[in-house]
Design a protein around this motif. Structure first.
Motif, PDB file in Angstrom:
ATOM      1  N   ALA A   6     -14.749   1.127  40.315  1.00  0.00           N
ATOM      2  CA  ALA A   6     -13.395   1.366  40.831  1.00  0.00           C
ATOM      3  C   ALA A   6     -12.625   2.302  39.905  1.00  0.00           C
ATOM      4  O   ALA A   6     -11.892   3.180  40.362  1.00  0.00           O
ATOM      5  CB  ALA A   6     -12.650   0.048  40.986  1.00  0.00           C
ATOM      6  N   GLY A   9     -14.206   5.931  40.142  1.00  0.00           N
ATOM      7  CA  GLY A   9     -14.032   6.562  41.443  1.00  0.00           C
ATOM      8  C   GLY A   9     -12.664   6.402  42.040  1.00  0.00           C
ATOM      9  O   GLY A   9     -12.490   6.475  43.251  1.00  0.00           O
ATOM     10  N   GLN A  10     -11.640   6.209  41.212  1.00  0.00           N
ATOM     11  CA  GLN A  10     -10.306   5.927  41.740  1.00  0.00           C
ATOM     12  C   GLN A  10      -9.644   7.142  42.382  1.00  0.00           C
ATOM     13  O   GLN A  10      -8.762   6.989  43.208  1.00  0.00           O
ATOM     14  CB  GLN A  10      -9.419   5.357  40.648  1.00  0.00           C
ATOM     15  N   ASN A  11     -10.067   8.353  42.018  1.00  0.00           N
ATOM     16  CA  ASN A  11      -9.442   9.545  42.573  1.00  0.00           C
ATOM     17  C   ASN A  11     -10.532  10.550  42.962  1.00  0.00           C
ATOM     18  O   ASN A  11     -10.861  11.447  42.176  1.00  0.00           O
ATOM     19  CB  ASN A  11      -8.477  10.151  41.552  1.00  0.00           C
ATOM     20  N   PRO A  12     -11.083  10.438  44.172  1.00  0.00           N
ATOM     21  CA  PRO A  12     -12.203  11.312  44.543  1.00  0.00           C
ATOM     22  C   PRO A  12     -11.811  12.793  44.681  1.00  0.00           C
ATOM     23  O   PRO A  12     -12.639  13.665  44.443  1.00  0.00           O
ATOM     24  CB  PRO A  12     -12.691  10.746  45.868  1.00  0.00           C
ATOM     25  N   SER A  15     -12.015  14.166  41.246  1.00  0.00           N
ATOM     26  CA  SER A  15     -13.421  14.279  40.864  1.00  0.00           C
ATOM     27  C   SER A  15     -14.073  15.490  41.524  1.00  0.00           C
ATOM     28  O   SER A  15     -14.869  16.187  40.897  1.00  0.00           O
ATOM     29  CB  SER A  15     -14.185  13.006  41.251  1.00  0.00           C
ATOM     30  N   ASN A  68     -17.128   6.513  43.534  1.00  0.00           N
ATOM     31  CA  ASN A  68     -16.245   6.198  44.651  1.00  0.00           C
ATOM     32  C   ASN A  68     -17.035   5.795  45.880  1.00  0.00           C
ATOM     33  O   ASN A  68     -16.731   4.789  46.531  1.00  0.00           O
ATOM     34  CB  ASN A  68     -15.349   7.405  44.954  1.00  0.00           C
ATOM     35  N   ARG A  69     -18.051   6.563  46.203  1.00  0.00           N
ATOM     36  CA  ARG A  69     -18.855   6.245  47.389  1.00  0.00           C
ATOM     37  C   ARG A  69     -19.602   4.937  47.218  1.00  0.00           C
ATOM     38  O   ARG A  69     -19.682   4.130  48.141  1.00  0.00           O
ATOM     39  CB  ARG A  69     -19.826   7.380  47.684  1.00  0.00           C
ATOM     40  N   HIS A  72     -17.283   1.932  47.594  1.00  0.00           N
ATOM     41  CA  HIS A  72     -16.938   1.650  48.984  1.00  0.00           C
ATOM     42  C   HIS A  72     -18.111   1.046  49.746  1.00  0.00           C
ATOM     43  O   HIS A  72     -17.909   0.207  50.630  1.00  0.00           O
ATOM     44  CB  HIS A  72     -16.422   2.905  49.688  1.00  0.00           C
TER      45      HIS A  72
END
Length: 85
Positions: A6, A9-12, A15, A68-69, A72
């Protein structure tokens, strides 16, 4: 592990922009290597350093996208707690 995913990958969108900067620097490094092939070897050395630096930057950006992926996917398929009575 989910907390780390988390956080990474909090700000894709950020990134992705970091990854694209690394990709752009990679291209510049390749251009310097090509220039050094025709002119002076110092340009090739500069290109190799830029190439190494850009690989690190692109890997960091890709790690954020991947985290991030993956986060999720894990959240979507999280097992539901069923209380057995």
């Amino acid at each position: 592990m989910n907390n780390l995913l988390a956080k990474l990958g909090q700000n894709p969108k950020r990134s992705l922009s970091i990854f694209l900067v690394g990709l752009g620097l990679f291209t510049i490094g390749l251009l310097f290597i090509a220039i050094g092939y025709f002119y002076h070897h110092i340009w090739q050395m500069l290109g190799v350093f830029i190439l190494a630096f850009s690989c690190v930057i692109a890997a960091w950006g890709y790690l954020g996208i991947f985290a991030n992926r993956w986060f999720h996917i894990l959240e979507k398929h999280k097992p539901k707690n069923k209380s057995i009575s």
